[in-house]
Write a protein that holds these residues in place. Structure first.
Motif, PDB file in Angstrom:
ATOM      1  N   THR A  37      55.260   7.061 -55.910  1.00 40.01           N
ATOM      2  CA  THR A  37      55.825   5.889 -55.253  1.00 40.01           C
ATOM      3  C   THR A  37      56.985   6.302 -54.366  1.00 40.01           C
ATOM      4  O   THR A  37      57.856   7.061 -54.777  1.00 40.01           O
ATOM      5  CB  THR A  37      56.297   4.863 -56.302  1.00 40.01           C
ATOM      6  OG1 THR A  37      55.185   4.538 -57.130  1.00 40.01           O
ATOM      7  CG2 THR A  37      56.817   3.606 -55.649  1.00 40.01           C
ATOM      8  N   GLU A  38      56.973   5.782 -53.160  1.00 39.99           N
ATOM      9  CA  GLU A  38      58.037   6.013 -52.187  1.00 39.99           C
ATOM     10  C   GLU A  38      58.756   4.681 -51.999  1.00 39.99           C
ATOM     11  O   GLU A  38      58.119   3.637 -51.861  1.00 39.99           O
ATOM     12  CB  GLU A  38      57.392   6.469 -50.876  1.00 39.99           C
ATOM     13  CG  GLU A  38      58.322   6.569 -49.715  1.00 39.99           C
ATOM     14  CD  GLU A  38      57.573   6.867 -48.416  1.00 39.99           C
ATOM     15  OE1 GLU A  38      58.252   7.257 -47.464  1.00 39.99           O
ATOM     16  OE2 GLU A  38      56.349   6.689 -48.356  1.00 39.99           O
ATOM     17  N   SER A  39      60.068   4.693 -52.035  1.00 43.30           N
ATOM     18  CA  SER A  39      60.802   3.444 -51.809  1.00 43.30           C
ATOM     19  C   SER A  39      61.887   3.675 -50.758  1.00 43.30           C
ATOM     20  O   SER A  39      62.407   4.778 -50.620  1.00 43.30           O
ATOM     21  CB  SER A  39      61.407   2.917 -53.107  1.00 43.30           C
ATOM     22  OG  SER A  39      62.353   3.815 -53.605  1.00 43.30           O
ATOM     23  N   TRP A  40      62.181   2.632 -50.011  1.00 42.88           N
ATOM     24  CA  TRP A  40      63.177   2.703 -48.965  1.00 42.88           C
ATOM     25  C   TRP A  40      63.735   1.308 -48.715  1.00 42.88           C
ATOM     26  O   TRP A  40      63.173   0.314 -49.154  1.00 42.88           O
ATOM     27  CB  TRP A  40      62.576   3.288 -47.686  1.00 42.88           C
ATOM     28  CG  TRP A  40      61.567   2.402 -47.030  1.00 42.88           C
ATOM     29  CD1 TRP A  40      61.781   1.503 -46.029  1.00 42.88           C
ATOM     30  CD2 TRP A  40      60.175   2.306 -47.351  1.00 42.88           C
ATOM     31  NE1 TRP A  40      60.614   0.855 -45.696  1.00 42.88           N
ATOM     32  CE2 TRP A  40      59.609   1.336 -46.499  1.00 42.88           C
ATOM     33  CE3 TRP A  40      59.340   2.935 -48.266  1.00 42.88           C
ATOM     34  CZ2 TRP A  40      58.267   0.996 -46.543  1.00 42.88           C
ATOM     35  CZ3 TRP A  40      58.004   2.588 -48.307  1.00 42.88           C
ATOM     36  CH2 TRP A  40      57.492   1.636 -47.450  1.00 42.88           C
ATOM     37  N   LYS A  41      64.830   1.250 -48.000  1.00 40.40           N
ATOM     38  CA  LYS A  41      65.445  -0.018 -47.634  1.00 40.40           C
ATOM     39  C   LYS A  41      65.049  -0.321 -46.192  1.00 40.40           C
ATOM     40  O   LYS A  41      65.285   0.487 -45.290  1.00 40.40           O
ATOM     41  CB  LYS A  41      66.968   0.080 -47.769  1.00 40.40           C
ATOM     42  CG  LYS A  41      67.680  -1.219 -47.630  1.00 40.40           C
ATOM     43  CD  LYS A  41      69.166  -1.035 -47.929  1.00 40.40           C
ATOM     44  CE  LYS A  41      69.899  -2.335 -47.882  1.00 40.40           C
ATOM     45  NZ  LYS A  41      71.315  -2.171 -48.216  1.00 40.40           N
ATOM     46  N   ASP A  42      64.421  -1.473 -45.988  1.00 42.62           N
ATOM     47  CA  ASP A  42      63.988  -1.875 -44.656  1.00 42.62           C
ATOM     48  C   ASP A  42      65.200  -2.092 -43.769  1.00 42.62           C
ATOM     49  O   ASP A  42      66.129  -2.819 -44.143  1.00 42.62           O
ATOM     50  CB  ASP A  42      63.144  -3.151 -44.758  1.00 42.62           C
ATOM     51  CG  ASP A  42      62.527  -3.515 -43.424  1.00 42.62           C
ATOM     52  OD1 ASP A  42      63.206  -4.176 -42.624  1.00 42.62           O
ATOM     53  OD2 ASP A  42      61.366  -3.127 -43.199  1.00 42.62           O
ATOM     54  N   LYS A  43      65.193  -1.481 -42.584  1.00 43.66           N
ATOM     55  CA  LYS A  43      66.347  -1.576 -41.681  1.00 43.66           C
ATOM     56  C   LYS A  43      66.546  -2.992 -41.133  1.00 43.66           C
ATOM     57  O   LYS A  43      67.672  -3.425 -40.931  1.00 43.66           O
ATOM     58  CB  LYS A  43      66.191  -0.592 -40.515  1.00 43.66           C
ATOM     59  CG  LYS A  43      66.318   0.843 -40.956  1.00 43.66           C
ATOM     60  CD  LYS A  43      66.171   1.784 -39.771  1.00 43.66           C
ATOM     61  CE  LYS A  43      66.259   3.220 -40.244  1.00 43.66           C
ATOM     62  NZ  LYS A  43      66.109   4.160 -39.130  1.00 43.66           N
ATOM     63  N   ARG A  48      64.422  -4.003 -50.178  1.00 47.43           N
ATOM     64  CA  ARG A  48      63.855  -2.773 -50.722  1.00 47.43           C
ATOM     65  C   ARG A  48      62.340  -2.828 -50.557  1.00 47.43           C
ATOM     66  O   ARG A  48      61.704  -3.807 -50.942  1.00 47.43           O
ATOM     67  CB  ARG A  48      64.191  -2.651 -52.206  1.00 47.43           C
ATOM     68  CG  ARG A  48      64.031  -1.250 -52.698  1.00 47.43           C
ATOM     69  CD  ARG A  48      65.449  -0.707 -52.857  1.00 47.43           C
ATOM     70  NE  ARG A  48      65.551   0.679 -53.150  1.00 47.43           N
ATOM     71  CZ  ARG A  48      65.887   1.581 -52.249  1.00 47.43           C
ATOM     72  NH1 ARG A  48      66.069   1.258 -51.005  1.00 47.43           N
ATOM     73  NH2 ARG A  48      66.061   2.820 -52.576  1.00 47.43           N
ATOM     74  N   GLN A  49      61.750  -1.800 -49.975  1.00 48.01           N
ATOM     75  CA  GLN A  49      60.305  -1.696 -49.779  1.00 48.01           C
ATOM     76  C   GLN A  49      59.773  -0.572 -50.660  1.00 48.01           C
ATOM     77  O   GLN A  49      60.498   0.361 -51.001  1.00 48.01           O
ATOM     78  CB  GLN A  49      59.976  -1.393 -48.314  1.00 48.01           C
ATOM     79  CG  GLN A  49      60.470  -2.436 -47.338  1.00 48.01           C
ATOM     80  CD  GLN A  49      59.724  -3.730 -47.480  1.00 48.01           C
ATOM     81  OE1 GLN A  49      58.514  -3.772 -47.677  1.00 48.01           O
ATOM     82  NE2 GLN A  49      60.457  -4.835 -47.407  1.00 48.01           N
ATOM     83  N   GLU A  50      58.490  -0.654 -50.992  1.00 51.15           N
ATOM     84  CA  GLU A  50      57.884   0.338 -51.859  1.00 51.15           C
ATOM     85  C   GLU A  50      56.429   0.543 -51.457  1.00 51.15           C
ATOM     86  O   GLU A  50      55.737  -0.400 -51.103  1.00 51.15           O
ATOM     87  CB  GLU A  50      57.968  -0.154 -53.305  1.00 51.15           C
ATOM     88  CG  GLU A  50      57.655   0.879 -54.340  1.00 51.15           C
ATOM     89  CD  GLU A  50      57.945   0.352 -55.743  1.00 51.15           C
ATOM     90  OE1 GLU A  50      56.992  -0.156 -56.361  1.00 51.15           O
ATOM     91  OE2 GLU A  50      59.104   0.437 -56.178  1.00 51.15           O
ATOM     92  N   ARG A  51      55.976   1.800 -51.518  1.00 54.82           N
ATOM     93  CA  ARG A  51      54.578   2.118 -51.226  1.00 54.82           C
ATOM     94  C   ARG A  51      54.098   3.126 -52.266  1.00 54.82           C
ATOM     95  O   ARG A  51      54.762   4.127 -52.522  1.00 54.82           O
ATOM     96  CB  ARG A  51      54.425   2.693 -49.825  1.00 54.82           C
ATOM     97  CG  ARG A  51      53.004   3.091 -49.505  1.00 54.82           C
ATOM     98  CD  ARG A  51      52.794   3.622 -48.095  1.00 54.82           C
ATOM     99  NE  ARG A  51      53.918   4.386 -47.594  1.00 54.82           N
ATOM    100  CZ  ARG A  51      54.466   4.199 -46.387  1.00 54.82           C
ATOM    101  NH1 ARG A  51      54.008   3.280 -45.583  1.00 54.82           N
ATOM    102  NH2 ARG A  51      55.461   4.946 -45.993  1.00 54.82           N
TER     103      ARG A  51
END
Length: 169
Positions: A37-43, A48-51
């Motif tokens: 799982t990859e997670s990041w904060k949408d600019k 918080r987004q996750e794939r």
């Protein structure tokens, strides 16, 4: 450097219990899916987004198959290291299909257990009847092994003549 390298290292959680099959030759093979799982904060939104990506892992190493069979279950976090292999097959409709797998075989494959889904160590009260405790599989015990029978790499009063922890089948 004139060589080549085919190496894949993944850390993720098992999507289901490992499936272990026996070939006609008597050789066993295990397979399972691993979720990374990859997670990041949408600019733009700040949310918080996750794939999640799913990977197929195939194990041809009898020692690792034994570990998978006895200790690794759905949801457990593991690290696998092996070779990427793509194979071609024909589905029931006659269409050619391709699948890419991480293959752990011989001495080239590695599996490291990193924990169960809830972070608790599995032991005698583990939900699976296939789980065996470390003390049941120990073949050699150091002179001053911890009372719980587990290996403690950071401490414990292990005999200096034994360079590694207790052997586990």
């Amino acid at each position: 450097m004139a060589g080549y390298m085919n190496r894949a290292t993944l850390i993720g959680n098992l999507g289901q219990d490992p499936e272990i099959r026996s070939m006609q030759s008597g050789e066993r093979v295990a397979s399972f899916t691993l979720a990374t799982t990859e997670s990041w904060k949408d600019k733009r939104s700040g949310e918080r987004q996750e794939r999640t990506e799913w990977h197929r892992v195939v194990v041809w190493n009898e020692g690792l198959i034994g570990v998978l069979e006895d200790y690794v279950h759905k949801g457990d976090k593991v690290m696998v290291e092996g070779m990427l292999k793509t194979r071609k097959w024909v589905d029931q409709a006659g269409n050619e299909r391709y699948t890419t797998e991480i293959v752990l075989s011989g001495f080239n494959g590695q599996l490291i257990m990193l924990g169960s889904p809830n972070g608790a160590a599995r032991g005698e009260d583990a939900p699976s009847s296939r789980t065996r405790t470390r003390t049941q599989t120990q073949t050699r015990t150091p002179a001053a092994a911890p009372s719980d029978g587990g290996y403690t790499p950071s401490g414990g009063d292990l005999d200096d003549e034994i360079p590694f922890g207790p052997c586990v089948d």
